[in-house]
Design an enzyme around this catalytic site. Structure first.
Site, short mmCIF file in Angstrom:
data_model
loop_
_atom_site.label_atom_id
_atom_site.label_comp_id
_atom_site.label_asym_id
_atom_site.label_seq_id
_atom_site.Cartn_x
_atom_site.Cartn_y
_atom_site.Cartn_z
N ASP A 298 0.81 -1.01 -0.26
CA ASP A 298 -0.25 0.14 0.03
C ASP A 298 1.39 1.18 -0.15
OD1 ASP A 298 -1.78 1.88 1.30
OD2 ASP A 298 -3.19 0.38 1.51
N ASN B 190 -13.24 -3.34 2.24
CA ASN B 190 -14.28 -2.27 2.48
C ASN B 190 -15.54 -2.58 1.08
OD1 ASN B 190 -12.51 -1.23 4.34
ND2 ASN B 190 -11.56 -0.70 3.39
N GLY C 16 -15.07 3.05 3.81
CA GLY C 16 -13.26 3.64 3.48
C GLY C 16 -13.08 3.21 1.70
N GLN C 17 -13.60 2.72 1.33
CA GLN C 17 -13.51 2.65 -0.13
C GLN C 17 -13.25 2.92 -0.92
OE1 GLN C 17 -15.57 -0.93 -2.28
NE2 GLN C 17 -14.66 -1.18 -3.55
N SER C 18 -12.22 3.11 -1.42
CA SER C 18 -11.41 4.39 -2.56
C SER C 18 -11.39 4.14 -3.73
CB SER C 18 -10.86 4.99 -1.60
OG SER C 18 -9.40 4.73 -1.76
N HIS D 213 -10.42 -5.02 -3.14
CA HIS D 213 -9.26 -5.45 -2.34
C HIS D 213 -8.79 -5.72 -1.56
CE1 HIS D 213 -10.15 -1.44 -2.73
NE2 HIS D 213 -9.35 -1.84 -1.97
N LEU D 214 -7.64 -6.79 -0.90
CA LEU D 214 -7.76 -7.71 0.23
C LEU D 214 -6.77 -6.39 1.08
CD1 LEU D 214 -8.86 -9.21 2.50
CD2 LEU D 214 -7.33 -11.14 2.07
N HIS D 215 -7.06 -5.67 2.66
CA HIS D 215 -5.83 -5.09 3.18
C HIS D 215 -4.99 -6.40 3.94
CE1 HIS D 215 -7.12 -0.63 2.15
NE2 HIS D 215 -8.00 -1.03 1.84
#
Length: 113
Positions: A31, A86, A92-94, A99-101
């Site tokens: 990230d 998210n 918070g998904q931008s 995608h997996l944090h």
């Protein structure tokens, strides 16, 4: 590939990223705004908007993202980690490519955020 999707462009190699793992269906990179010593995003190579859509269309890929996440953390020498999907702007998904944090390397409190 969706041309205006930054994650599609990263997977395609059009935008540089610090790649830490990849498989036939998953792609993992650090990230750019890390929230932990290990903060990696694991994305499907195909474009889907969020985790729910991914689970509906490609359930095996969801499992692959988790396997890759575990490998990334193990390779970093850790065994405790948090996984976060998210889904939606309100949480918070931008980037609207599932995608997996993967967060590791420090203690984390609960509940988050």
């Amino acid at each position: 590939m969706v041309e205006d999707c930054i994650f599609c462009r990263i997977v395609a190699g059009e935008i540089p990223a610090d790649v830490v793992a990849e498989t036939e269906t998953a792609f993992a990179f650090r990230d750019v705004d890390p929230q932990a010593p290990v903060h990696v995003l694991v994305v499907p190579r195909t474009h889907v908007a969020n985790a729910a859509e991914l689970a509906e269309r490609e359930p095996d890929t969801v499992a692959e993202l988790v396997r890759v996440a575990h490998r990334v953390v193990a390779d970093a020498g850790d065994d405790s980690y948090r996984l976060v999907f998210n889904t939606g702007a309100d949480v918070g998904q931008s980037v609207f490519h599932a995608h997996l944090h993967v967060l590791a390397g420090r203690a984390q409190s609960w509940p988050p955020g």
